[in-house]
Design a protein around this motif. Sequence first.
Motif, mmCIF file in Angstrom:
data_model
loop_
_atom_site.group_PDB
_atom_site.id
_atom_site.type_symbol
_atom_site.label_atom_id
_atom_site.label_comp_id
_atom_site.label_asym_id
_atom_site.label_seq_id
_atom_site.Cartn_x
_atom_site.Cartn_y
_atom_site.Cartn_z
ATOM 1 N N TRP A 27 0.841 -1.209 0.000
ATOM 2 C CA TRP A 27 0.000 0.000 0.000
ATOM 3 C C TRP A 27 0.871 1.252 0.000
ATOM 4 C CZ3 TRP A 27 -4.885 -0.257 -1.241
ATOM 5 C CH2 TRP A 27 -5.725 0.838 -1.031
ATOM 6 N N GLN A 30 2.494 1.526 -3.500
ATOM 7 C CA GLN A 30 1.521 1.950 -4.514
ATOM 8 C C GLN A 30 1.267 3.452 -4.413
ATOM 9 O OE1 GLN A 30 -2.143 -0.259 -6.199
ATOM 10 N NE2 GLN A 30 -2.977 0.887 -4.484
ATOM 11 N N ASN A 31 1.199 3.989 -3.188
ATOM 12 C CA ASN A 31 1.086 5.439 -3.036
ATOM 13 C C ASN A 31 2.240 6.154 -3.729
ATOM 14 O OD1 ASN A 31 -1.277 5.567 -1.483
ATOM 15 N ND2 ASN A 31 -0.170 5.335 0.443
ATOM 16 N N ASP A 34 1.870 5.922 -7.498
ATOM 17 C CA ASP A 34 0.848 6.846 -7.987
ATOM 18 C C ASP A 34 1.384 8.270 -8.091
ATOM 19 O OD1 ASP A 34 -1.102 4.879 -8.174
ATOM 20 O OD2 ASP A 34 -2.084 5.402 -6.289
ATOM 21 N N MET A 191 -0.045 3.951 5.060
ATOM 22 C CA MET A 191 -0.131 5.404 4.948
ATOM 23 C C MET A 191 0.927 6.088 5.808
ATOM 24 S SD MET A 191 -2.466 5.708 2.732
ATOM 25 C CE MET A 191 -2.585 7.487 2.738
ATOM 26 N N THR A 194 4.246 5.743 4.187
ATOM 27 C CA THR A 194 4.391 6.681 3.074
ATOM 28 C C THR A 194 4.864 8.041 3.583
ATOM 29 O OG1 THR A 194 2.614 5.567 1.863
ATOM 30 C CG2 THR A 194 3.206 7.784 1.145
ATOM 31 N N ALA A 366 -9.414 4.172 -7.682
ATOM 32 C CA ALA A 366 -8.431 5.240 -7.907
ATOM 33 C C ALA A 366 -7.818 5.717 -6.597
ATOM 34 C CB ALA A 366 -9.091 6.400 -8.632
ATOM 35 N N SER A 367 -6.731 6.447 -6.721
ATOM 36 C CA SER A 367 -6.154 7.138 -5.572
ATOM 37 C C SER A 367 -7.031 8.338 -5.214
ATOM 38 C CB SER A 367 -4.743 7.621 -5.902
ATOM 39 O OG SER A 367 -4.272 8.488 -4.884
ATOM 40 N N MET A 369 -5.864 11.017 -3.837
ATOM 41 C CA MET A 369 -5.019 12.205 -3.796
ATOM 42 C C MET A 369 -5.247 13.058 -5.042
ATOM 43 S SD MET A 369 -1.436 10.693 -2.194
ATOM 44 C CE MET A 369 -1.337 9.234 -3.241
ATOM 45 N N LYS A 370 -5.673 14.280 -4.855
ATOM 46 C CA LYS A 370 -5.946 15.205 -5.955
ATOM 47 C C LYS A 370 -4.954 16.369 -5.864
ATOM 48 C CE LYS A 370 -9.933 12.907 -6.447
ATOM 49 N NZ LYS A 370 -10.152 11.873 -7.468
ATOM 50 N N VAL A 376 -1.662 12.482 -9.617
ATOM 51 C CA VAL A 376 -1.232 11.084 -9.601
ATOM 52 C C VAL A 376 -1.208 10.544 -11.033
ATOM 53 C CG1 VAL A 376 -2.118 10.681 -7.282
ATOM 54 C CG2 VAL A 376 -3.564 10.181 -9.260
ATOM 55 N N TYR A 378 -1.347 6.975 -13.377
ATOM 56 C CA TYR A 378 -1.649 5.548 -13.460
ATOM 57 C C TYR A 378 -0.935 4.986 -14.691
ATOM 58 C CZ TYR A 378 -5.329 7.159 -10.334
ATOM 59 O OH TYR A 378 -6.025 7.752 -9.302
#
Length: 413
Positions: A27, A30-31, A34, A191, A194, A366-367, A369-370, A376, A378
């Motif tokens: 996890w 993957q963060n 992204d 998290m 990360t 989806a992530s 995070m905007k 991000v 993909y």
Amino acid sequence: MQTSTQHKTALGHLRILDLTRVLAGPWCSQNLADLGAEVIKVERPDSGDDTRSWGPPYLQDAAGNSTGEAAYYLAANRGKQAITVDISTSQGQSIIRELVKQSDVLLENYKVGQLAKYGLDYDALIQIKPDLVYCSITGFGQDGPYAHRSGYDFIIQGMGGLMSLTGERDDLAGGGPQKAGVAITDLMTGMYATIAVLAALTHRDKTGEGQYIDMGLLDVQVAMLANMGSNYLTSGNIPKRWGNAHQNIVPYQTFATADGHIIVAAGNDAQYRKFVQIGERAELADDPRFLSNPLRVQHRDILVPMLADMVKRKTKNEWISALELAAVPCGPINNLEEVFNDPQVRARCMQIELDHPKAGIVPLVASPMKLSKTPVEYRQAPPLLSQHTEQCLRDLLHFDDEKIAQLKLDGII
């Protein structure tokens, strides 16, 4: 179909060597993927990450045939390159060391001390990469009386107090401890890891120093007790389970409607009054037992059954429409079909599809995070086992075809 676009990424300058498996470590990586980092996922030859076989369900191709790719694995591994290396061998260890020299971060979730047997522990690797950020994820951290125990999310939810707070009240039907519906401690560890990795990289960029990060699932679970942990430390009172009710506010809980369930969160007296008026029980607003929130809390066992009977007389949508119009906080309890069809979820593009070498496409969550300047990215679907081994060895370590063929023959990759 949503695919990778060309834009500046936040972490495009970083390479992550990911020796983790299952959920917490993947996890985290993957963060990072992204956000643009190059992530090289290192797995065991033949079997790979345990979660590759954690099914059903498995991803299906257009004809409805199983691809053998477990949905569990797909949830945490997009955007990565996948290589296989037997790190129990001297040749495999040598490959990892060479990759470390070209990486910024190493993530691992082996048992305490296990990688030291292979010369792949932090103390060994900083001899060849002094500015390495090395993040270890274990159940209980690197020290303490439980350090050598295996740590599993379910067990940690129990040991760390979450299950003492989750579940119906002991004095009601179905009462007792309950785990969360997803592996929340694993996810939160990913998290926190990360954040810790990014903090360590910021320190490295300022000072040139790498560092070691020790992440323990139990530590994370205790930390995420948040206000409940603070309540206990402040008062000395052990919190109890309240199910879907609130210990300090009434009504602030779930109710069954004529065709489903809703959540009503009436945080003040005015909202409570509107709630019972909509339910055609306006007299409950003027009942002296229920005039204020403290009184409603005191008499909850009398009031809540009356409210429950009231709510059952209308459908979920009727309640939601009326309560929203009256500005009474509320919401449905959606199943996952309803979640992914929700107009807000769809507007926020929380489901994506990526090209997949076996299935054609793979649907993914989806992530959240905007980012306005470095959104991000993909880049690719969760990789097949060993999909990028040869490419990685050629491009990064400059191995030729003969050497790669011999490593395959020897079972090293």
